[in-house]
Design a protein around this motif. Sequence first.
Motif, mmCIF file in Angstrom:
data_model
loop_
_atom_site.group_PDB
_atom_site.id
_atom_site.type_symbol
_atom_site.label_atom_id
_atom_site.label_comp_id
_atom_site.label_asym_id
_atom_site.label_seq_id
_atom_site.Cartn_x
_atom_site.Cartn_y
_atom_site.Cartn_z
ATOM 1 N N ALA A 203 0.830 -1.207 0.000
ATOM 2 C CA ALA A 203 0.000 0.000 0.000
ATOM 3 C C ALA A 203 0.865 1.259 0.000
ATOM 4 C CB ALA A 203 -0.927 -0.001 1.213
ATOM 5 N N THR A 204 1.960 1.238 0.746
ATOM 6 C CA THR A 204 2.863 2.390 0.761
ATOM 7 C C THR A 204 3.404 2.672 -0.633
ATOM 8 O OG1 THR A 204 3.513 1.977 3.050
ATOM 9 C CG2 THR A 204 5.022 3.282 1.717
ATOM 10 N N LEU A 205 3.801 1.614 -1.341
ATOM 11 C CA LEU A 205 4.352 1.785 -2.687
ATOM 12 C C LEU A 205 3.289 2.295 -3.656
ATOM 13 C CD1 LEU A 205 6.902 1.506 -4.351
ATOM 14 C CD2 LEU A 205 6.277 -0.868 -4.834
ATOM 15 N N SER A 206 2.077 1.764 -3.566
ATOM 16 C CA SER A 206 1.023 2.226 -4.477
ATOM 17 C C SER A 206 0.668 3.684 -4.190
ATOM 18 C CB SER A 206 -0.217 1.336 -4.356
ATOM 19 O OG SER A 206 -0.823 1.457 -3.086
ATOM 20 N N ASN A 207 0.713 4.100 -2.920
ATOM 21 C CA ASN A 207 0.458 5.504 -2.590
ATOM 22 C C ASN A 207 1.537 6.411 -3.154
ATOM 23 O OD1 ASN A 207 -1.958 5.187 -1.186
ATOM 24 N ND2 ASN A 207 -0.939 4.785 0.749
ATOM 25 N N ALA A 208 2.785 5.935 -3.125
ATOM 26 C CA ALA A 208 3.877 6.730 -3.693
ATOM 27 C C ALA A 208 3.660 6.952 -5.184
ATOM 28 C CB ALA A 208 5.211 6.031 -3.453
ATOM 29 N N TRP A 209 3.187 5.931 -5.869
ATOM 30 C CA TRP A 209 2.918 6.086 -7.309
ATOM 31 C C TRP A 209 1.662 6.903 -7.557
ATOM 32 C CZ3 TRP A 209 5.910 5.586 -11.361
ATOM 33 C CH2 TRP A 209 7.104 4.882 -11.213
ATOM 34 N N ASP A 210 0.711 6.872 -6.625
ATOM 35 C CA ASP A 210 -0.454 7.751 -6.726
ATOM 36 C C ASP A 210 -0.009 9.211 -6.669
ATOM 37 O OD1 ASP A 210 -3.527 8.172 -6.404
ATOM 38 O OD2 ASP A 210 -2.654 9.299 -4.762
ATOM 39 N N GLY A 231 3.763 20.684 -30.196
ATOM 40 C CA GLY A 231 2.873 19.626 -30.692
ATOM 41 C C GLY A 231 3.123 18.301 -29.999
ATOM 42 N N ALA A 232 3.348 18.371 -28.674
ATOM 43 C CA ALA A 232 3.814 17.192 -27.943
ATOM 44 C C ALA A 232 2.714 16.529 -27.121
ATOM 45 C CB ALA A 232 4.973 17.588 -27.031
ATOM 46 N N GLU A 233 1.454 16.722 -27.511
ATOM 47 C CA GLU A 233 0.361 16.125 -26.746
ATOM 48 C C GLU A 233 0.506 14.604 -26.645
ATOM 49 O OE1 GLU A 233 -1.363 19.980 -28.369
ATOM 50 O OE2 GLU A 233 -0.041 18.369 -29.094
ATOM 51 N N ASP A 234 0.795 13.958 -27.758
ATOM 52 C CA ASP A 234 0.938 12.498 -27.755
ATOM 53 C C ASP A 234 2.104 12.059 -26.874
ATOM 54 O OD1 ASP A 234 -1.209 12.279 -29.454
ATOM 55 O OD2 ASP A 234 0.009 12.091 -31.283
ATOM 56 N N ARG A 235 3.179 12.845 -26.922
ATOM 57 C CA ARG A 235 4.358 12.497 -26.125
ATOM 58 C C ARG A 235 4.032 12.567 -24.632
ATOM 59 N NH1 ARG A 235 8.932 16.686 -26.410
ATOM 60 N NH2 ARG A 235 8.186 16.724 -28.574
ATOM 61 N N GLU A 236 3.315 13.620 -24.218
ATOM 62 C CA GLU A 236 2.962 13.754 -22.815
ATOM 63 C C GLU A 236 1.966 12.683 -22.379
ATOM 64 O OE1 GLU A 236 4.228 15.714 -20.424
ATOM 65 O OE2 GLU A 236 5.690 16.270 -21.956
ATOM 66 N N GLU A 237 1.042 12.331 -23.284
ATOM 67 C CA GLU A 237 0.096 11.264 -22.963
ATOM 68 C C GLU A 237 0.825 9.938 -22.776
ATOM 69 O OE1 GLU A 237 -2.704 11.390 -26.132
ATOM 70 O OE2 GLU A 237 -3.464 13.368 -25.567
ATOM 71 N N SER A 238 1.838 9.715 -23.612
ATOM 72 C CA SER A 238 2.621 8.490 -23.486
ATOM 73 C C SER A 238 3.402 8.481 -22.176
ATOM 74 C CB SER A 238 3.584 8.374 -24.673
ATOM 75 O OG SER A 238 4.420 7.251 -24.535
ATOM 76 N N ARG A 239 3.961 9.635 -21.828
ATOM 77 C CA ARG A 239 4.720 9.735 -20.577
ATOM 78 C C ARG A 239 3.814 9.486 -19.380
ATOM 79 N NH1 ARG A 239 5.803 13.896 -17.019
ATOM 80 N NH2 ARG A 239 7.834 13.809 -15.953
ATOM 81 N N LEU A 240 2.624 10.118 -19.386
ATOM 82 C CA LEU A 240 1.686 9.905 -18.296
ATOM 83 C C LEU A 240 1.222 8.452 -18.265
ATOM 84 C CD1 LEU A 240 -0.111 11.022 -16.001
ATOM 85 C CD2 LEU A 240 -1.854 11.488 -17.728
ATOM 86 N N GLY A 241 1.013 7.883 -19.456
ATOM 87 C CA GLY A 241 0.582 6.494 -19.529
ATOM 88 C C GLY A 241 1.571 5.553 -18.857
ATOM 89 N N GLY A 242 2.870 5.847 -19.002
ATOM 90 C CA GLY A 242 3.886 5.028 -18.344
ATOM 91 C C GLY A 242 3.781 5.103 -16.829
ATOM 92 N N VAL A 244 1.044 5.982 -15.112
ATOM 93 C CA VAL A 244 -0.230 5.358 -14.724
ATOM 94 C C VAL A 244 -0.119 3.835 -14.745
ATOM 95 C CG1 VAL A 244 -2.632 5.025 -15.402
ATOM 96 C CG2 VAL A 244 -1.649 7.322 -15.411
ATOM 97 N N ALA A 245 0.601 3.300 -15.737
ATOM 98 C CA ALA A 245 0.768 1.845 -15.831
ATOM 99 C C ALA A 245 1.478 1.291 -14.597
ATOM 100 C CB ALA A 245 1.534 1.491 -17.101
#
Length: 601
Positions: A203-210, A231-242, A244-245
Amino acid sequence: MTRKKLDMDGTTYRAVLGYTFRHWRRQPWRIAAILTFIMLATLADVMTPYFAGRLVEAIASGAVGDGATFDAAVSAFGVLIALGATAVVLRFGAFRNIIRLTLLQMADVVNETFHRVQRFSTDWHANTFAGSTVRKITRGMWSLDLLNDTLLVALFPSMIMLVGTTVLLASFWPVMGLVIGLGSILFIAGTIGITVAYVSPAATLSNAWDTKVGGALADAIGCNAVVKGFGAEDREESRLGGVVAKWQKRTLRTWNRYNLNGVTQDTALLILRATILGTGILLWLSGVANAGDITFVLTSFFVLQGYLQDVGMHFRNLQRSVNEMEELVELDAQPYGVADAPGASPIRIGDGAIAFKNVTFQYGGHETPLYKDFSVSIEPGERVGLVGHSGSGKTTFVKLIQRLHDINGGAIEIDGQNIAAHTQSSLRGQIAIVQQEPILFHRTLADNIAYARPGATRAQVEQAAAQANAHDFIMALPKGYETLVGERGVKLSGGERQRVAIARAFLADSPVLILDEATSSLDSESELLIQQAIERLMTGRTTLVIAHRLSTVRALDRILVFDKGRIIEEGTHDSLIRTDKGIYRRLFERQALELTKGLVA
């Protein structure tokens, strides 16, 4: 110490619970009332199975119409109703108090943490995502609500129920008290062990990633103009996706552990149920328990089981709330970095004379000091330019005057007063600064200008804006001074933001002024308006100008040329430009050559 170590040795739990109990001590009478109401309501639940048994015993032992049987049954029934009504009233009183307790605590937590965060050093803020900090505070605030409920109206009554039921049953059948008491203790110990050693680290680790998800979102959204610019919307979405994953993976593991923990607790309760029922049957077979007694035992178990079954959930909630408050408590324990001395008094700046006396300063993590036995004096009302290559120490110079860092040796004095002996707020409140990239609040233009003097009248605000050459462009806006400027002032142009910042400095009317190249990267018209405003602003004030373009310091009284934390040249523009092989002359000629090339091109 690692997070794993913190969880395994219980340091995190002690820190979070200690933090919570410190807040409880601010409302001792309310805590006492809650505990008293809850204890009495729970004891009513403890006694309920006993009188349920007496009711069954009365019904089973007598014939219909028998007066004694009827009286015994009515008496038991009346007591049961009275116990139930008493428990309802007491719990109502407990919850009324805990609502007030928690709301006051939540308000205190937010206010106090915000107080601390605002006073953390500039280095801390530079290395910390604002979105992550906000997430830590808000998540911890709401977790305090869950923690209070868990401790006061969940675990505490569960302990009362366990002890009360064990003592009551043991007074009739010691073996039954032993089975229930020992079985419940083993169940609770196992629940705590699994929660702390198995669920809590995940839980501590998941909170850190939250927290990292919140930081990544705030970073990308706050810099949306840059994202759009490339024009880096896709790049930022990919970064956030990483991010979030990874959060998803850690959270999935945590939730699976919660689930496995729940199944384990349900299995343990099933075994305890079978043991208690078997013991009750043996007591009945041996003739030491009748139908009413068995009803008493069974009802006691079912009531206790409800509490014990919830104990697993309560410990999971305790673990979750502790983990979610952990980062908030860490903020509370974080040292300020730059703190006021005990008993520090407000500083009073009059003329604005500044003196560095044998100052030694070293950034944390650097092996060698930037300043060593550094001394310089600036006269009241003197206008001084600070010049040098990037990293030469000129920006650090003005930060030390504002006491954004503490020096390692020597003293910095203003009007003969050591700034380290006085409060930071009073010091910075008498130093006006216009930054190269001024930051505005997402508030009205009037609010942003009046930030320098909260009690200023509208006439004073407008006068300051006029002095800064900002009044005309403000009045041309549809809502004038009531126009919202957007986050960090994004609705205004660079020149408009600068003029609002200069107006703020005019309204502050501070004896010391710091200008961080306030005319760089502006169009010619804006630069002219700002330069005129700055000339007016510098009049009668001790002024420090961090100069990137040397043309802006030609008219100043003195220029200090920095190199690796030392002043290697000083004088007026005219004297320095005539210094053969001087650094200032070389920098000036280089900029003049670049300007000439630009004009030819």
